[in-house]
Design a protein around this motif. Structure first.
Motif, PDB file in Angstrom:
ATOM      1  N   TYR A   1       0.838  -1.202   0.000  1.00 62.11           N
ATOM      2  CA  TYR A   1       0.000   0.000   0.000  1.00 62.11           C
ATOM      3  C   TYR A   1       0.876   1.257   0.000  1.00 62.11           C
ATOM      4  O   TYR A   1       0.612   2.209  -0.726  1.00 62.11           O
ATOM      5  CB  TYR A   1      -0.933   0.013   1.207  1.00 62.11           C
ATOM      6  N   ASN A   2       1.915   1.232   0.804  1.00 54.82           N
ATOM      7  CA  ASN A   2       2.818   2.383   0.841  1.00 54.82           C
ATOM      8  C   ASN A   2       3.506   2.596  -0.493  1.00 54.82           C
ATOM      9  O   ASN A   2       3.657   3.726  -0.953  1.00 54.82           O
ATOM     10  CB  ASN A   2       3.860   2.214   1.947  1.00 54.82           C
ATOM     11  N   LEU A   3       3.926   1.515  -1.156  1.00 55.48           N
ATOM     12  CA  LEU A   3       4.598   1.640  -2.446  1.00 55.48           C
ATOM     13  C   LEU A   3       3.667   2.234  -3.492  1.00 55.48           C
ATOM     14  O   LEU A   3       3.965   3.261  -4.094  1.00 55.48           O
ATOM     15  CB  LEU A   3       5.113   0.269  -2.911  1.00 55.48           C
ATOM     16  N   TRP A   4       2.516   1.587  -3.722  1.00 58.90           N
ATOM     17  CA  TRP A   4       1.614   2.065  -4.767  1.00 58.90           C
ATOM     18  C   TRP A   4       0.922   3.365  -4.379  1.00 58.90           C
ATOM     19  O   TRP A   4       0.639   4.196  -5.234  1.00 58.90           O
ATOM     20  CB  TRP A   4       0.604   0.981  -5.141  1.00 58.90           C
ATOM     21  N   GLY A   5       0.687   3.566  -3.101  1.00 56.18           N
ATOM     22  CA  GLY A   5       0.139   4.839  -2.648  1.00 56.18           C
ATOM     23  C   GLY A   5       1.101   5.987  -2.926  1.00 56.18           C
ATOM     24  O   GLY A   5       0.710   7.072  -3.340  1.00 56.18           O
ATOM     25  N   SER A   6       2.389   5.733  -2.720  1.00 55.49           N
ATOM     26  CA  SER A   6       3.402   6.757  -2.994  1.00 55.49           C
ATOM     27  C   SER A   6       3.516   7.052  -4.489  1.00 55.49           C
ATOM     28  O   SER A   6       3.671   8.203  -4.892  1.00 55.49           O
ATOM     29  CB  SER A   6       4.759   6.318  -2.443  1.00 55.49           C
ATOM     30  N   VAL A   7       3.454   5.999  -5.307  1.00 51.56           N
ATOM     31  CA  VAL A   7       3.513   6.205  -6.761  1.00 51.56           C
ATOM     32  C   VAL A   7       2.318   7.025  -7.225  1.00 51.56           C
ATOM     33  O   VAL A   7       2.461   8.005  -7.961  1.00 51.56           O
ATOM     34  CB  VAL A   7       3.572   4.840  -7.498  1.00 51.56           C
ATOM     35  N   TYR A   8       1.130   6.638  -6.794  1.00 50.35           N
ATOM     36  CA  TYR A   8      -0.090   7.353  -7.191  1.00 50.35           C
ATOM     37  C   TYR A   8      -0.059   8.792  -6.678  1.00 50.35           C
ATOM     38  O   TYR A   8      -0.398   9.724  -7.396  1.00 50.35           O
ATOM     39  CB  TYR A   8      -1.306   6.613  -6.643  1.00 50.35           C
ATOM     40  N   ASN A   9       0.353   8.961  -5.421  1.00 46.09           N
ATOM     41  CA  ASN A   9       0.440  10.287  -4.820  1.00 46.09           C
ATOM     42  C   ASN A   9       1.421  11.172  -5.587  1.00 46.09           C
ATOM     43  O   ASN A   9       1.160  12.355  -5.822  1.00 46.09           O
ATOM     44  CB  ASN A   9       0.850  10.156  -3.357  1.00 46.09           C
ATOM     45  N   SER A  10       2.543  10.610  -6.012  1.00 45.20           N
ATOM     46  CA  SER A  10       3.528  11.373  -6.782  1.00 45.20           C
ATOM     47  C   SER A  10       2.963  11.814  -8.129  1.00 45.20           C
ATOM     48  O   SER A  10       3.270  12.895  -8.621  1.00 45.20           O
ATOM     49  CB  SER A  10       4.787  10.539  -7.014  1.00 45.20           C
ATOM     50  N   PHE A  11       2.122  10.974  -8.724  1.00 47.62           N
ATOM     51  CA  PHE A  11       1.516  11.306 -10.008  1.00 47.62           C
ATOM     52  C   PHE A  11       0.504  12.452  -9.884  1.00 47.62           C
ATOM     53  O   PHE A  11       0.375  13.272 -10.780  1.00 47.62           O
ATOM     54  CB  PHE A  11       0.834  10.058 -10.582  1.00 47.62           C
ATOM     55  N   THR A  12      -0.212  12.519  -8.758  1.00 46.44           N
ATOM     56  CA  THR A  12      -1.266  13.535  -8.611  1.00 46.44           C
ATOM     57  C   THR A  12      -0.787  14.809  -7.924  1.00 46.44           C
ATOM     58  O   THR A  12      -1.533  15.782  -7.868  1.00 46.44           O
ATOM     59  CB  THR A  12      -2.462  12.963  -7.820  1.00 46.44           C
ATOM     60  N   ARG A  13       0.419  14.862  -7.418  1.00 49.67           N
ATOM     61  CA  ARG A  13       0.928  16.032  -6.699  1.00 49.67           C
ATOM     62  C   ARG A  13       1.051  17.313  -7.529  1.00 49.67           C
ATOM     63  O   ARG A  13       0.980  18.397  -6.976  1.00 49.67           O
ATOM     64  CB  ARG A  13       2.297  15.738  -6.093  1.00 49.67           C
ATOM     65  N   PRO A  14       1.262  17.275  -8.830  1.00 47.31           N
ATOM     66  CA  PRO A  14       1.425  18.525  -9.583  1.00 47.31           C
ATOM     67  C   PRO A  14       0.187  19.424  -9.610  1.00 47.31           C
ATOM     68  O   PRO A  14       0.240  20.520 -10.146  1.00 47.31           O
ATOM     69  CB  PRO A  14       1.770  18.061 -10.999  1.00 47.31           C
ATOM     70  N   ALA A  15      -0.905  19.013  -9.038  1.00 48.40           N
ATOM     71  CA  ALA A  15      -2.134  19.815  -9.095  1.00 48.40           C
ATOM     72  C   ALA A  15      -1.932  21.220  -8.532  1.00 48.40           C
ATOM     73  O   ALA A  15      -2.283  22.213  -9.184  1.00 48.40           O
ATOM     74  CB  ALA A  15      -3.264  19.097  -8.358  1.00 48.40           C
ATOM     75  N   ILE A  16      -1.402  21.336  -7.346  1.00 49.08           N
ATOM     76  CA  ILE A  16      -1.242  22.656  -6.719  1.00 49.08           C
ATOM     77  C   ILE A  16      -0.268  23.543  -7.497  1.00 49.08           C
ATOM     78  O   ILE A  16      -0.576  24.703  -7.777  1.00 49.08           O
ATOM     79  CB  ILE A  16      -0.824  22.521  -5.236  1.00 49.08           C
ATOM     80  N   PRO A  17       0.930  23.052  -7.867  1.00 53.20           N
ATOM     81  CA  PRO A  17       1.804  23.914  -8.669  1.00 53.20           C
ATOM     82  C   PRO A  17       1.155  24.371  -9.977  1.00 53.20           C
ATOM     83  O   PRO A  17       1.374  25.503 -10.417  1.00 53.20           O
ATOM     84  CB  PRO A  17       3.033  23.043  -8.938  1.00 53.20           C
ATOM     85  N   LEU A  18       0.341  23.514 -10.599  1.00 55.63           N
ATOM     86  CA  LEU A  18      -0.349  23.921 -11.826  1.00 55.63           C
ATOM     87  C   LEU A  18      -1.308  25.072 -11.548  1.00 55.63           C
ATOM     88  O   LEU A  18      -1.358  26.049 -12.298  1.00 55.63           O
ATOM     89  CB  LEU A  18      -1.101  22.745 -12.444  1.00 55.63           C
ATOM     90  N   PHE A  19      -2.085  24.978 -10.473  1.00 59.12           N
ATOM     91  CA  PHE A  19      -2.994  26.071 -10.110  1.00 59.12           C
ATOM     92  C   PHE A  19      -2.224  27.362  -9.839  1.00 59.12           C
ATOM     93  O   PHE A  19      -2.625  28.445 -10.272  1.00 59.12           O
ATOM     94  CB  PHE A  19      -3.822  25.711  -8.876  1.00 59.12           C
ATOM     95  N   VAL A  20      -1.104  27.257  -9.124  1.00 62.69           N
ATOM     96  CA  VAL A  20      -0.305  28.454  -8.798  1.00 62.69           C
ATOM     97  C   VAL A  20       0.254  29.082 -10.070  1.00 62.69           C
ATOM     98  O   VAL A  20       0.217  30.308 -10.236  1.00 62.69           O
ATOM     99  CB  VAL A  20       0.820  28.094  -7.805  1.00 62.69           C
ATOM    100  N   MET A  21       0.753  28.272 -10.988  1.00 63.64           N
ATOM    101  CA  MET A  21       1.317  28.808 -12.226  1.00 63.64           C
ATOM    102  C   MET A  21       0.254  29.475 -13.097  1.00 63.64           C
ATOM    103  O   MET A  21       0.490  30.554 -13.654  1.00 63.64           O
ATOM    104  CB  MET A  21       2.044  27.714 -13.004  1.00 63.64           C
ATOM    105  N   VAL A  22      -0.912  28.853 -13.213  1.00 66.26           N
ATOM    106  CA  VAL A  22      -1.990  29.446 -14.011  1.00 66.26           C
ATOM    107  C   VAL A  22      -2.430  30.777 -13.382  1.00 66.26           C
ATOM    108  O   VAL A  22      -2.644  31.760 -14.085  1.00 66.26           O
ATOM    109  CB  VAL A  22      -3.174  28.472 -14.158  1.00 66.26           C
ATOM    110  N   THR A  23      -2.545  30.807 -12.055  1.00 59.60           N
ATOM    111  CA  THR A  23      -2.917  32.049 -11.378  1.00 59.60           C
ATOM    112  C   THR A  23      -1.881  33.133 -11.647  1.00 59.60           C
ATOM    113  O   THR A  23      -2.236  34.285 -11.922  1.00 59.60           O
ATOM    114  CB  THR A  23      -3.044  31.806  -9.866  1.00 59.60           C
TER     115      THR A  23
END
Length: 140
Positions: A43-65
């Motif tokens: 769970y930790n392995l695949w949770g970390s992989v999935y979490n790493s894939f979805t993390r760019p959301a906030i930087p994308l919002f900040v850059m667009v703003t």
């Protein structure tokens, strides 16, 4: 005299916002952090992989703003005064409602009568008598 502000849509920024919204929702929908799930190595392995894939959301919002705020034609003081005044009221209202919610609903063992004074027993996550699976109090 006021200058006209362009209201033309920038399609690639709209696409980036859609992707960022999808990533943010995906991140919040699958992030389970109960101790039992975190104890599993797979769970930790695949949770970390999935979490790493979805993390760019906030930087994308900040850059667009930042891109959309860049072509401003007002003084810095006026700009910040306008923007901050639009954020402070909703922030304060939300903060008060969010912090009073457990007492109004009785969630997490908080008694509505404890708003005006100290509760008979502490409420919330981290209580000594909390159930380790749910992190909620074991009120019996």
């Amino acid at each position: 005299m006021k200058e006209k502000v362009s209201t033309q849509r920038i399609v690639f920024l709209d696409l980036i916002k859609v992707i960022a919204i999808f990533l943010m929702v995906a991140n919040h929908c699958v992030d389970n952090v109960t101790p039992m799930e975190r104890a599993e190595p797979w769970y930790n392995l695949w949770g970390s992989v999935y979490n790493s894939f979805t993390r760019p959301a906030i930087p994308l919002f900040v850059m667009v703003t930042g891109i959309l705020l860049l072509p401003t034609r007002m003084a810095m003081g006026e700009f910040y005064k306008k923007k901050i005044s639009r954020l402070v009221t909703p922030f304060l209202v939300w903060s008060v409602l969010y912090n009073l919610f457990p007492w109004f609903t009785g969630v997490m063992g908080c008694e509505p009568s404890s708003i005006n004074g100290a509760p008979d027993k502490p409420c919330g996550v981290g209580r000594a008598d909390a159930n380790p699976k749910t992190m909620l109090p074991n009120d019996t």
